[in-house]
Structure formats: C-alpha cells, structure tokens
Write an enzyme that holds these catalytic residues in place. Structure first.
Site, mmCIF file in Angstrom:
data_model
loop_
_atom_site.group_PDB
_atom_site.id
_atom_site.type_symbol
_atom_site.label_atom_id
_atom_site.label_comp_id
_atom_site.label_asym_id
_atom_site.label_seq_id
_atom_site.Cartn_x
_atom_site.Cartn_y
_atom_site.Cartn_z
ATOM 1 N N CYS A 104 0.798 -1.222 0.000
ATOM 2 C CA CYS A 104 0.000 0.000 0.000
ATOM 3 C C CYS A 104 0.831 1.272 0.000
ATOM 4 O O CYS A 104 0.285 2.373 0.039
ATOM 5 C CB CYS A 104 -0.965 -0.015 1.185
ATOM 6 S SG CYS A 104 -2.080 -1.430 1.128
ATOM 7 N N HIS A 152 -2.205 7.934 6.367
ATOM 8 C CA HIS A 152 -2.459 6.655 5.701
ATOM 9 C C HIS A 152 -3.718 5.997 6.256
ATOM 10 O O HIS A 152 -4.436 5.316 5.524
ATOM 11 C CB HIS A 152 -1.267 5.716 5.889
ATOM 12 C CG HIS A 152 -1.475 4.353 5.321
ATOM 13 N ND1 HIS A 152 -1.541 4.117 3.959
ATOM 14 C CD2 HIS A 152 -1.659 3.139 5.917
ATOM 15 C CE1 HIS A 152 -1.734 2.829 3.739
ATOM 16 N NE2 HIS A 152 -1.820 2.212 4.918
ATOM 17 N N LYS A 207 -9.570 8.279 3.393
ATOM 18 C CA LYS A 207 -10.110 6.935 3.205
ATOM 19 C C LYS A 207 -11.504 6.767 3.800
ATOM 20 O O LYS A 207 -12.173 5.775 3.516
ATOM 21 C CB LYS A 207 -9.134 5.906 3.775
ATOM 22 C CG LYS A 207 -7.824 5.814 2.995
ATOM 23 C CD LYS A 207 -6.908 4.758 3.574
ATOM 24 C CE LYS A 207 -5.617 4.633 2.787
ATOM 25 N NZ LYS A 207 -4.700 5.767 2.993
ATOM 26 N N HIS A 229 -9.887 2.195 1.105
ATOM 27 C CA HIS A 229 -8.444 2.076 0.916
ATOM 28 C C HIS A 229 -8.144 1.739 -0.537
ATOM 29 O O HIS A 229 -8.440 0.633 -1.005
ATOM 30 C CB HIS A 229 -7.895 0.999 1.845
ATOM 31 C CG HIS A 229 -6.409 0.937 1.877
ATOM 32 N ND1 HIS A 229 -5.604 1.860 1.219
ATOM 33 C CD2 HIS A 229 -5.540 0.063 2.489
ATOM 34 C CE1 HIS A 229 -4.345 1.556 1.412
ATOM 35 N NE2 HIS A 229 -4.272 0.474 2.176
ATOM 36 N N PHE A 242 1.743 3.498 4.186
ATOM 37 C CA PHE A 242 2.391 2.363 4.846
ATOM 38 C C PHE A 242 1.793 1.065 4.310
ATOM 39 O O PHE A 242 0.585 0.992 4.068
ATOM 40 C CB PHE A 242 2.196 2.421 6.363
ATOM 41 C CG PHE A 242 2.522 3.769 6.970
ATOM 42 C CD1 PHE A 242 3.687 4.438 6.630
ATOM 43 C CD2 PHE A 242 1.657 4.367 7.879
ATOM 44 C CE1 PHE A 242 3.988 5.678 7.184
ATOM 45 C CE2 PHE A 242 1.954 5.601 8.434
ATOM 46 C CZ PHE A 242 3.122 6.257 8.092
ATOM 47 N N PHE A 245 1.883 -3.567 3.914
ATOM 48 C CA PHE A 245 2.266 -4.887 4.407
ATOM 49 C C PHE A 245 3.764 -5.113 4.189
ATOM 50 O O PHE A 245 4.347 -4.635 3.212
ATOM 51 C CB PHE A 245 1.484 -5.977 3.678
ATOM 52 C CG PHE A 245 0.117 -6.256 4.251
ATOM 53 C CD1 PHE A 245 -0.288 -5.718 5.456
ATOM 54 C CD2 PHE A 245 -0.766 -7.081 3.576
ATOM 55 C CE1 PHE A 245 -1.537 -5.998 5.991
ATOM 56 C CE2 PHE A 245 -2.026 -7.367 4.090
ATOM 57 C CZ PHE A 245 -2.409 -6.827 5.300
#
Length: 407
Positions: free
Chosen positions: A163, A301, A331, A336, A393, A395
C-alpha cells in the site's frame, strides 16, 4: 547540483470522480464513494462494502488489438495518465523528441491472472490463455502498456511495495529528477477494483462490518468504532519534472515535491509498529530542511483498522511533539485505494491546498485512547496551507512519506 522537482500535471480515476473538478467537489462535500455490494455477499465475502469505481471505456482512444493487453487497472491508469499529460501540456511531439519516463505503483493483477489460468485448466491447453494473457497478468502491466501507448522512452519501472506503492513511485521519480538522471517522469498508482484482488484480505477479516449495512459509515479512520478497511481502486497519475524543464516548456507548475522519506519496520509482516513509520516521517522532515511547525496539513495513511490507525497516530504525535498539525484520512470517503492510494492522496491533498480547505475525516466521531493524541479534523474546514505531508504504509512494513509545497 540538485534539481528542484515540480508537479506539472495530474489526472485521476476514482470513486469520487473521474475529473479533478468532480473529485475536488466530492472532497469538499464529504461525499462517500463506498457502496454495499450484494455481488460480494453472494460470492462469499464476509464484508459487503467496496468503493464504486466507474468502468473505463477505452474504445475511443485505444484500438482493440492493444486493449487485449490491458487489465482493469491498466485501463484506469490509461485514463488518468491521458488527463495528466494533457494538463501538463505534454504533447506527443515533445514526448517523441525527449526521454520521458514512467514509474507506477502496482502490486497485483489477480483477476487477469485468474481468468487466464481458469481457461488453461478448463480446456487443458496453454493456448486457451489467449495472446494477451501474459501482458495482462504481470505486475508491470501498467508501465509496459502505458510506455508503449504514449511512447515513453525514459525509465520504465513498476514499484511493488504493497500500500506504499503509489507513494514509492513518486519518491523514486523525485530522486531520479533531483539527481539529473531524468528530466520528466510520469508516475502514480493503480489498483484493480474487482472482488478477486481483495478476496484474501476479506478472508483474514481485514474488512469493515456494520450491523446496519450503511456503506457510507463503514470506513472510519481514527474513530473509536473502526473495525476494518473498505477496499477501493482506480488510478492516479502525476507528471513530475525538473523546475528548469517546466519553465523551459512553459508548463503549468502546480507544486514542488520537497522531500521523500522511507523506512522498513523490520518486524511483523502485517502488524505495524510505531518506530518504522516514525522514521519515515523523521527522514522526510530532515531531508526537507523544514521545521515540523511549517507542515500545514498531514494526509494520513489511516485505513480504519484498529492497530494501523493507532500506530500511525502515535508516530505522528511522536514526530511533531507539542505542535499538532491538522490530520485527516481521505479513506473515510474513498476506502483504501491500496496500490493507488499513495498517489491519489497526493492529488486529493493538492486539490485541498489549491482550494483552501481541508476535507473532513469522514465518520470520525470519537477518538480512542490511542488516536486522541492527534488533531483529527472531523468536517470540512476552510483553511489555507502551503505545505503538506502525506503518509503511506504497507504490508511487510514498507513506509513512505512525501512533503509537497505550494507554488
């Protein structure tokens, strides 16, 4: 000698609109692009919510032979890039005569891959995959398609960083231009909006639920009652180039990319910590030469997950100390947008900065103990600011932060 890096064009294909004017109005009005999807419920999804991303019609612009190479996200990216190039006044004659590069964030092509392999298994022949399958199913599908369609002869690179992909693409373009390796780079992020690309996310219970099934209330960044993200998609494109190039071309200069910060958590693959994001913010501030108090707005984020939003709030509070800049996550309106988010949120923030407002953090009603440490703006606020920070940010603990200044 380092080059200044400016933004001269942008285009977007989003659940909030497919033109900059539509998106700006949606942001100002607090309009949600999130819907209830019966199709996903029927297919076996735990969460029924997703962003409503309009389909792209490329027939007027791209011939059928080439369209077979383009999966959903490449189609979105074509439309946003077409508009960005027009806004930057990058005519094809100029592109043909110069080395214009492309770096795009993309980290999945699930539907195209699934369809090709389904045909292979159904018919027992690799020929059944079709001649376009390989070009549709590679992560680099966006950059390879756009580079060919727009005849881009500079750097051709895909940033796959979960992301943070869209933000990383802008950061990499910024570094190349700053250091004189490229003069102009088309960059951004794209995300497929179909259910197949996010089915495994739903399977690990990452997505939001609501008893009343009110889709517009499902995504709740920083709010006490947040319980998961809502998947979105689309594409966002920015044209970055050296200040000298933009002046020489007589291009419109929208803003300057001041710095890029990045870090890795070096920790859990899916659970974020505070230290990694904080290092990304700190590096970005350090490289910019700015004081924390000069940041007029932070686009967070925050995806509406319990731990992710809490860790980011703590990182922001740690880096900014006694100064509390206004913070929102768009968001709440878009869900997202994943691989696209780092690029689209630069555009959302730029539209706010250019029009003197901060879009409210939709559905933020009450902080919890961990998110109360920052100044979350709940509703649209008239405000002038000339510098913003944007966080992304992903995974694997990949973090990216950009600072952009008004010009």
């Amino acid at each position: 000698m380092e080059n200044r890096v400016v933004i001269t064009g942008m285009g977007i294909w989003s659940c909030l609109g497919t033109t900059l004017d539509e998106v700006r109005q949606s942001l100002y009005d607090g309009k949600s692009g999130i819907v209830f999807s019966q199709e996903r419920v029927d297919a076996g999804f735990r969460s029924p919510f997703c962003a409503d991303v309009p389909k792209a019609d490329l027939k007027p612009y791209v011939n059928r032979n080439f369209r077979q190479f383009m999966p959903e996200e490449a189609q979105y990216a074509y439309m946003s890039t077409r508009d960005a190039l027009a806004a930057a006044r990058l005519e094809q004659d100029y592109i043909d005569a110069h080395e214009v590069g492309i770096i795009f964030g993309n980290d999945s092509v699930a539907e195209a891959t699934m369809k090709a392999l389904d045909k292979f298994r159904q018919f027992g022949s690799t020929a059944a995959c079709g001649s376009g399958a390989i070009f549709q199913s590679m992560n680099s599908t966006v950059t390879m398609n756009l580079a060919c369609l727009f005849h881009l002869k500079g750097i051709n690179l895909t940033a796959s960083a979960a992301c943070a992909s869209g933000s990383q693409s802008i950061g990499l373009a910024y570094l190349l231009i700053k250091n004189g390796l490229q003069e102009c780079v088309v960059c951004g992020g794209a995300q497929e909006a179909n259910m197949y690309g996010v089915a495994s996310f739903d399977g690990i219970q990452s997505f939001a639920l609501r008893e009343d099934n009110d889709a517009t209330k499902a995504s709740r960044p920083f709010d006490r009652d947040r319980n998961g993200l809502v998947p979105g998609g689309g594409a966002a494109t920015l044209v970055l180039e050296s200040y000298e190039s933009a002046v020489r071309r007589g291009a419109p200069i929208l803003a300057e990319v001041v710095s890029w910060g990045f870090s890795g958590n070096g920790d859990h693959i899916s659970t974020p910590n505070v230290a990694g994001p904080a290092r990304s913010l700190e590096l970005c501030l350090e490289q910019s030469g700015l004081k924390a108090t000069e940041i007029g707005y932070v686009n967070a984020h925050a995806t509406s997950t319990k731990i992710g939003d809490a860790r980011e709030a703590q990182a922001i509070a740690q880096v900014f100390g006694d100064y509390c800049p206004p913070v929102t996550s768009t968001k709440g309106q878009t869900g997202h947008e994943m691989w696209m988010a780092g690029a689209s949120e630069i555009i959302y923030s730029l539209l706010m900065m250019k029009n003197d407002f901060i879009a409210g953090n939709v559905n933020f009603q009450n902080p919890d103990d961990e998110t109360a440490c920052i100044d979350v703006v709940p509703e649209t606020r008239q405000a002038h600011f000339d510098i913003f920070m944007s966080n992304s940010f992903g995974f694997g603990g990949t973090n990216s932060t950009l600072i952009v200044k008004n010009l």
